[in-house]
Scaffold this motif. Structure first.
Motif, PDB file in Angstrom:
ATOM      1  N   PRO A   1       2.321   4.682  -0.329  1.00  0.00           N
ATOM      2  CA  PRO A   1       1.613   5.917  -0.711  1.00  0.00           C
ATOM      3  C   PRO A   1       1.959   6.406  -2.115  1.00  0.00           C
ATOM      4  O   PRO A   1       1.178   7.129  -2.736  1.00  0.00           O
ATOM      5  CB  PRO A   1       2.070   6.926   0.349  1.00  0.00           C
ATOM      6  CG  PRO A   1       2.451   6.089   1.523  1.00  0.00           C
ATOM      7  CD  PRO A   1       3.018   4.820   0.954  1.00  0.00           C
TER       8      PRO A   1
ATOM      9  N   ASP B   1      -2.380   2.586  -2.979  1.00  0.00           N
ATOM     10  CA  ASP B   1      -2.485   3.429  -1.794  1.00  0.00           C
ATOM     11  C   ASP B   1      -3.950   3.658  -1.461  1.00  0.00           C
ATOM     12  O   ASP B   1      -4.747   3.996  -2.337  1.00  0.00           O
ATOM     13  CB  ASP B   1      -1.806   4.776  -2.061  1.00  0.00           C
ATOM     14  CG  ASP B   1      -1.973   5.748  -0.902  1.00  0.00           C
ATOM     15  OD1 ASP B   1      -1.914   5.305   0.261  1.00  0.00           O
ATOM     16  OD2 ASP B   1      -2.160   6.946  -1.169  1.00  0.00           O
TER      17      ASP B   1
ATOM     18  N   ARG C   1       0.824  -1.216   0.000  1.00  0.00           N
ATOM     19  CA  ARG C   1       0.000   0.000   0.000  1.00  0.00           C
ATOM     20  C   ARG C   1       0.859   1.268   0.000  1.00  0.00           C
ATOM     21  O   ARG C   1       0.415   2.316   0.465  1.00  0.00           O
ATOM     22  CB  ARG C   1      -0.932   0.010   1.223  1.00  0.00           C
ATOM     23  CG  ARG C   1      -2.029  -1.023   1.199  1.00  0.00           C
ATOM     24  CD  ARG C   1      -3.089  -0.758   2.258  1.00  0.00           C
ATOM     25  NE  ARG C   1      -2.531  -0.606   3.589  1.00  0.00           N
ATOM     26  CZ  ARG C   1      -2.451   0.554   4.239  1.00  0.00           C
ATOM     27  NH1 ARG C   1      -2.879   1.668   3.693  1.00  0.00           N
ATOM     28  NH2 ARG C   1      -1.922   0.602   5.449  1.00  0.00           N
TER      29      ARG C   1
ATOM     30  N   GLU D   1      -6.759   4.456   2.206  1.00  0.00           N
ATOM     31  CA  GLU D   1      -6.990   4.536   3.641  1.00  0.00           C
ATOM     32  C   GLU D   1      -7.672   3.249   4.117  1.00  0.00           C
ATOM     33  O   GLU D   1      -8.468   2.646   3.382  1.00  0.00           O
ATOM     34  CB  GLU D   1      -7.889   5.733   3.965  1.00  0.00           C
ATOM     35  CG  GLU D   1      -7.216   7.080   3.733  1.00  0.00           C
ATOM     36  CD  GLU D   1      -6.073   7.333   4.702  1.00  0.00           C
ATOM     37  OE1 GLU D   1      -6.218   6.991   5.892  1.00  0.00           O
ATOM     38  OE2 GLU D   1      -5.032   7.847   4.260  1.00  0.00           O
TER      39      GLU D   1
END
Length: 198
Positions: free
Chosen positions: A107, A112, A105, A114
């Motif tokens: 960024p 990426d 994941r 949440e």
């Protein structure tokens, strides 16, 4: 261009994967047979279908730089009352899973996103069923134990029927493209088995 729903996870190998899947179905979890037993690295994520080549390249790069680590399952836990889940605990290997999902994941990478909750590696064995059934799952698997060497992960796609299907495997320290799931050969399986503990 359409979208696809993808997930990235570590498969729980046989015979443990099928054992836990059958137990999950037996507890009354209707989704059990559509979800291979796994440790999530990236939860269900909708992406544009034309991003698949970029995602595959990213996953191959992550896997190529990672090394195998020991995994051991022991006992049960639950996310209740926050989330209606009972799971088998990862007694060894949680740190490896956490480092791996962080890289997947990245960024700066194509996956990426949440997370709804802080990352906590686990193997779900009951989700969204009655409290009584979840209590049964929790107690039935309280003494459960399994161990293996984690030597890769896989990319999955959720079909319109809700079933998750493996698209491609990514062995650690392997080549640049990963291994198409449908091309696994007995020779590949034998080579993989040689590094697993008996």
């Amino acid at each position: 261009m359409g979208t696809v729903t993808l997930g990235v996870s570590i498969a729980v190998p046989e015979p443990y994967g099928s054992q836990l899947q059958e137990l999950r179905a037996g507890f009354g979890d209707a989704a059990a047979h559509g979800i291979p037993t796994h440790v999530t690295l990236v939860p269900p994520t909708e992406v544009a279908a034309d991003r698949l080549p970029e995602i595959r390249a990213h996953l191959a790069e992550v896997a190529g730089a990672f090394r195998a680590f020991a995994m051991r399952l022991a006992g049960t836990g639950t996310f209740r009352p926050l989330s209606p889940v009972v799971y088998v605990r990862i007694a060894e290997g949680a740190q490896g899973c956490t480092r791996l999902q962080h890289r997947v994941r990245d960024p700066e990478g194509p996956l990426d996103r949440e997370l709804a909750f802080p990352y906590h590696p686990h193997v779900t064995v009951a989700h969204g069923i009655s409290e009584e059934a979840m209590d049964t799952a929790f107690s039935t698997l309280a003494d459960y134990a399994a161990e293996w060497v984690c030597d890769g992960f896989a990319l999955y796609e959720q079909g319109s029927d809700g079933v998750w299907r493996k698209l491609r495997e990514y062995p650690f320290g392997a080549g640049p493209t990963g291994v198409p799931a449908q091309l696994n050969s007995p020779a590949d399986d034998a080579a993989e088995a040689t590094i697993r503990p008996s």
